[in-house]
Write a protein that holds these residues in place. Structure first.
Motif, short mmCIF file in Angstrom:
data_model
loop_
_atom_site.label_atom_id
_atom_site.label_comp_id
_atom_site.label_asym_id
_atom_site.label_seq_id
_atom_site.Cartn_x
_atom_site.Cartn_y
_atom_site.Cartn_z
N HIS A 185 -38.69 43.29 94.47
CA HIS A 185 -38.74 41.73 94.78
C HIS A 185 -37.34 41.33 94.25
O HIS A 185 -36.79 41.95 93.06
N ARG A 186 -36.81 40.24 94.79
CA ARG A 186 -35.44 39.61 94.03
C ARG A 186 -35.46 38.33 93.52
O ARG A 186 -36.75 38.09 93.18
N TYR A 227 -30.79 43.22 95.58
CA TYR A 227 -30.44 43.55 96.75
C TYR A 227 -29.28 42.95 97.08
O TYR A 227 -28.12 43.26 97.52
N ASN A 228 -29.50 41.49 97.30
CA ASN A 228 -28.55 40.59 97.85
C ASN A 228 -27.09 40.58 97.05
O ASN A 228 -26.12 40.67 97.72
N ASP A 229 -27.19 40.81 95.76
CA ASP A 229 -25.88 41.11 94.93
C ASP A 229 -25.50 42.36 95.03
O ASP A 229 -24.05 42.34 95.16
N GLN A 230 -26.17 43.36 95.31
CA GLN A 230 -25.57 44.78 95.26
C GLN A 230 -24.94 45.00 96.47
O GLN A 230 -23.80 45.64 96.53
N ILE A 231 -25.46 44.50 97.55
CA ILE A 231 -24.79 44.68 98.98
C ILE A 231 -23.40 44.00 99.22
O ILE A 231 -22.63 44.52 100.30
N LYS A 232 -23.04 43.25 98.25
CA LYS A 232 -21.55 42.52 98.27
C LYS A 232 -20.51 43.52 97.66
O LYS A 232 -19.33 43.45 98.00
N VAL A 233 -21.19 44.65 97.12
CA VAL A 233 -20.04 45.44 96.52
C VAL A 233 -20.00 46.62 97.57
O VAL A 233 -21.07 47.43 98.08
N PRO A 234 -19.03 46.92 98.40
CA PRO A 234 -18.62 47.86 99.53
C PRO A 234 -19.35 49.20 99.20
O PRO A 234 -20.08 49.84 99.77
N LEU A 291 -26.85 52.59 99.09
CA LEU A 291 -27.97 52.05 99.57
C LEU A 291 -28.40 52.37 100.93
O LEU A 291 -29.59 52.76 100.94
N LYS A 292 -27.38 52.13 101.93
CA LYS A 292 -27.82 52.75 103.08
C LYS A 292 -28.14 54.23 103.25
O LYS A 292 -29.19 54.66 104.07
#
Length: 568
Positions: free
Chosen positions: A499-500, A544-551, A557-558
């Motif tokens: 969870h976030r 997760y919301n913070d991590q996906i901001k880093v290309p 993650l994908k």
């Protein structure tokens, strides 16, 4: 309705039988051997397991009787079981030996394996000069015959070294037959080993090597010399250490004598030619092998480069898994601490039909297996300090799991805490306190991978599978309920466990709780529970919301998500 609360208070001897017990259907001569087996109701008691265990001495005693002087004696099957048969519907297990050929490589495993399999072992006398093709045809004939007799059952081929090459060859030539391969240190790596250079030396120095080669083999790590070193390391009293070392010296001497009788000059040359032919054939036909395969690789194998070979075969074979044993030598099945039954159970490689049935094929852990699994997680539990509280039917709260119904079907439904550490504590506690085998429904990624990548290997979940974990699906839930099992379900799944920020103790269950309908169909008791404590002292800083901001991280993650199967 009973409830349970889960609080985390801190941070996260084989012998030749006098009477032939039975005759095995095989085109070659047959040999009957008996060992003492123990009944299935003794799986729970460690003293029976200890009394039934064979030693390296048993192997030596039996090997002496298996060295036959007859010229060109034919290969044959023998059964190491007495009249007490394995459980109903047990599959056939064919053991294919290494270059020693005596077929006794599983002697320390026979009694536990005999509870799960009908075992036949292949004996290749030292004087036998069968070609690799001859051996493959013999095993192939037996496999085809048994497949026609029991078409719905898998046939297990357990091979070590040379025997692993035979198993691969049979699987490549018979893709239509349901085979399960368990291969220990396969000799497919012969071309990269020092053994390939031994034949010229044998021809040049035949007299010397008749004695020297067996002496060298007797020093292989994993043999008697390993136990001699272990006695010094353990720091036993001097008199006990001296007695043990003397015993090991006698064992080493006996082992060397047996090797000398097994690998005479002509025999050794023939075995080396056999290994070369076996490796060439097996490697050339790897692309045809479709069988479910488990590779057991020894990290201290001084004969073959087994660690590298296990990794190579993992990439070559489509249905292959690898388990590594970094401190063990070439003769893996004869070493202390190696339990093939436990390995098969932990890797979910045991099945009686064409597909694995997580109900009928499941064999609960023995006391020793449970202690080993529980010991792995013991440090985590000491750090976490879990406290279990449950409510009895009269509404009284008690410490422990006394409020849980003893009779199933029972469905325990609760929330995942951060990183899903609860799935580790609960099954062990149920066995330890109530002697109940709790069957957790878990993410399928603990059983399979769509492709290799950054996710940890499935071997890290062997302990959870040993304790009875089942891939989550509607079918498996239905089957567990019909079998009146105790089932552990976390409807929030991995999303709830990861969870976030701001989602502490938030339930992320699906809108339609279909497990309620399934439980009602079978009259199951639903026991809701909650895990509390962890989110009170741990805070998610980067989610997760913070991590996906880093290309770069987003792409990683994908990639990781694509490695495992999707539940919903």
């Amino acid at each position: 309705m009973a409830t349970i609360a889960f609080h985390l208070l801190s941070a996260v001897g084989l012998r030749i039988g006098e009477n032939h017990k039975r005759s095995l259907g095989s085109p070659s001569r047959r040999l009957s051997v008996s060992v003492t087996a123990f009944s299935s109701d003794q799986w729970r008691f460690p003293d029976h397991e200890q009394r039934s265990a064979k030693s390296f001495w048993d192997y030596l005693d039996a090997a002496r009787d298996f060295i036959r002087p007859e010229h060109n004696s034919p290969s044959r099957w023998f059964s190491p079981l007495e009249t007490k048969a394995p459980c109903h519907g047990s599959p056939l297990l064919l053991f294919l030996p290494g270059i020693d050929g005596n077929g006794l490589g599983l002697i320390r495993q026979h009694q536990k394996l005999g509870q799960m399999f009908d075992i036949w072992c292949l004996h290749i006398p030292p004087s036998n000069r069968s070609t690799f093709t001859d051996l493959v045809e013999m095993v192939e004939t037996t496999v085809q015959s048994e497949n026609q007799r029991s078409p719905g059952k898998p046939i297990y081929l357990v091979g070590e070294s040379l025997g692993a090459c035979i198993a691969l060859a049979v699987a490549a030539c018979n893709p239509q037959i349901d085979l399960v391969l368990i291969l220990s240190n396969p000799a497919t790596s012969f071309g990269n080993s020092s053994l390939q250079h031994l034949a010229p030396l044998v021809k040049v120095l035949p007299d010397q090597l008749d004695l020297a080669f067996p002496s060298v083999l007797s020093l292989i790590p994993g043999g008697p010399i390993k136990r001699m070193i272990a006695h010094w390391v353990r720091g036993l009293p001097e008199n006990e250490t001296a007695a043990n070392i003397y015993q090991d010296l006698v064992t080493t001497s006996s082992f060397t004598s047996i090797l000398a009788d097994t690998f005479r000059r002509e025999t050794l040359l023939w075995k080396l030619m056999l290994l070369d032919a076996a490796a060439l054939f097996a490697n050339a036909h790897l692309h045809l092998v479709q069988a479910q395969t488990l590779i057991l690789s020894s990290g201290n194998d001084q004969i073959l480069p087994s660690t590298c070979e296990g990794k190579r075969l993992r990439k070559k074979l489509p249905k292959c898994e690898v388990r590594s044993f970094k401190d063990n030598g070439h003769c893996l099945f004869l070493e202390d601490g190696i339990d093939l039954v436990s390995i098969i159970k932990a890797t979910s490689f045991y099945r009686r039909g064409s597909h694995q049935d997580y109900i009928s094929d499941y064999i609960p852990p023995t006391i020793s297996e449970f202690n080993k699994c529980y010991g792995v997680n013991r440090l985590l539990e000491v750090i976490m300090g879990p406290v279990f509280l449950s409510t009895t039917e009269d509404g009284k709260m008690v410490r422990g799991l006394g409020g849980i119904p003893s009779e199933g079907p029972v469905l325990l439904v609760g929330n995942h805490m951060l990183l899903a550490s609860d799935k580790i504590s609960l099954p062990g506690q149920f066995v330890h306190e109530r002697n109940i085998n709790l069957r957790p429904l878990v993410h399928p990624m603990m059983f399979t991978r769509l492709k290799d990548g950054l996710l940890p290997d499935v071997s890290v979940y062997d302990t959870l599978r040993m304790m009875g974990s089942v891939p989550i699906s509607a079918t498996h839930l239905h089957n567990l309920l019909s079998a009146k099992s105790h089932i552990l379900l976390f409807p929030g799944g991995i999303r709830e466990a990861l969870h976030r920020k701001g989602e502490e103790y938030k339930l992320m269950w699906p809108e339609k709780a279909e497990f309620v309908r399934a439980a009602a169909k079978f009259g199951a008791k639903i026991v809701p529970f909650c895990g509390v404590g962890e989110d009170d002292f741990l805070r998610v800083v980067v989610d997760y919301n913070d991590q996906i901001k880093v290309p770069i991280v987003k792409e990683v993650l994908k990639s990781v998500t694509a490695e495992g199967p999707v539940v919903r």
